[in-house]
Write an enzyme that holds these catalytic residues in place. Structure first.
Site, PDB file in Angstrom:
ATOM      1  CE1 TYR A  43     -30.811 117.227  83.183  1.00 16.72           C
ATOM      2  CE2 TYR A  43     -28.390 117.203  83.161  1.00 16.72           C
ATOM      3  CZ  TYR A  43     -29.606 116.931  83.855  1.00 16.72           C
ATOM      4  OH  TYR A  43     -29.834 116.175  84.910  1.00 16.72           O
ATOM      5  CE  LYS A  76     -32.129 113.407  82.829  1.00 17.73           C
ATOM      6  NZ  LYS A  76     -32.132 114.228  83.964  1.00 17.73           N
TER       7      LYS A  76
END
Length: 334
Positions: free
Chosen positions: A167, A197
């Site tokens: 992330y 992400k």
């Protein structure tokens, strides 16, 4: 000579077993989800305790709106504001609904001390979630790509049968390492690593990460306001908060899938409207507190207030957001 032969034979057998294991692992790790995914909010009661009873209604609403993937306990889900047991309870509630509606469930396990991250990763594997996502260590921050890869490897070993994604959200983590370099290096040594992400408007870096991902990894855009530009660059997947409450992101994706240049003007109009919606919603505070308020305005799902230290918006602020959304042609609940 005989012992030497046996030694070579044993070495070869071990090598074959390792090759078979790697082949089996690659099959298990075949991460196929592509498209748009909703980072779900965590519903809280007025006293800020979990409101798990809301999750079945929420899940049904998403299913009825053609959502096929969810991210649980991410930034929008306020995973960082919950203790380990609460995060487990939220994950357990959502996995039931995800299985019921055949949704891909990604579970964010980071944003906590490493022992807790390991515990959450193990729990995620026990639940058989489809994938896990982790933030970097937030206090002893990685200072180079190798440090971050080592951290991901530790998390991966806690859930060795579950695809792992990283992330990247520098606005909160202040972590600015090269994502293309991370993907390149993580693919070499973290067997469960399947992508990132990418929550940033820096599409130059995003494009480099996308190119580094190849066919075996994925880069999920996490910035709704540049969705169209990212799709033009080749992105095919995104995790966006506004997908909870607006079809504009889905419209942009469908228009781009047609590969019809005559549809570009329509797609651009959708992006301009989505960006205007984001500006209208987010002008009064933190992303999570404003988006939670907008969820109540634009859908039938009441996800409650954000948990402290985030503050609830005032009635005047919510009214101003409501008026702005109406001006943009959206229907609101108040």
């Amino acid at each position: 000579m005989l012992s030497l032969s046996i030694g070579h034979s044993l070495t070869r057998q071990i090598s074959i077993v390792n090759e078979l294991f790697d082949s089996h692992l690659n099959t298990i790790m075949n991460f196929t989800f592509r498209g748009l995914m909703c980072p779900v909010f965590t519903p809280f009661k007025p006293d800020f305790s979990l409101n798990l009873e809301k999750i079945p209604e929420y899940a049904l609403y998403l299913k009825e709106n053609n959502v096929h993937g969810i991210l649980v306990n991410g930034t929008s889900g306020e995973g960082y504001s919950m203790n380990v047991e609460e995060r487990k309870l939220v994950a357990e509630a959502w996995i039931k609904e995800a299985k019921k509606y055949n949704m891909h469930m990604m579970l964010q396990v980071g944003g906590a001390p490493l022992p807790d991250v390991i515990t959450l990763a193990k729990h995620a594997e026990e639940l058989k979630v489809d994938s896990i996502l982790t933030l970097p260590e937030l206090y002893i921050k990685p200072t180079n790509t190798n440090d971050l890869v080592d951290y991901l490897e530790i998390v991966s070993k806690a859930a060795p049968n579950t695809p792992l994604l990283y992330y990247h959200i520098p606005m909160f983590t202040s972590e600015t390492l090269s994502m293309s370099e991370l993907i390149t290096e993580a693919k070499k040594s973290v067997k469960t690593f399947k992508g990132i992400k990418f929550t940033s408007n820096n599409l130059t870096e995003g494009k480099a990460a996308f190119l580094a991902s190849g066919n075996d990894c994925v880069v999920f855009l996490g910035a709704d306001s540049v969705l169209l530009d990212a799709f033009i660059l080749g992105f095919d997947s995104s995790i966006g908060t506004t997908f909870n409450m607006s079809n504009l992101g889905f419209d942009i994706m469908e228009l781009m899938k047609r590969k019809d240049n005559t549809k570009m003007t329509e797609a651009r109009e959708c992006q301009e409207k989505l960006s205007a919606v984001i500006t209208t919603i987010s002008q009064h505070g933190n992303w999570v507190q404003t988006m939670k308020a907008a969820m109540g305005l634009l859908t039938k799902i009441d996800v409650g207030q954000p948990r402290p230290p985030l503050k609830s918006l005032t009635r005047a602020q919510i009214k101003e957001i409501s008026n702005g959304l109406v001006k943009l042609g959206l229907k609101v609940n108040i």
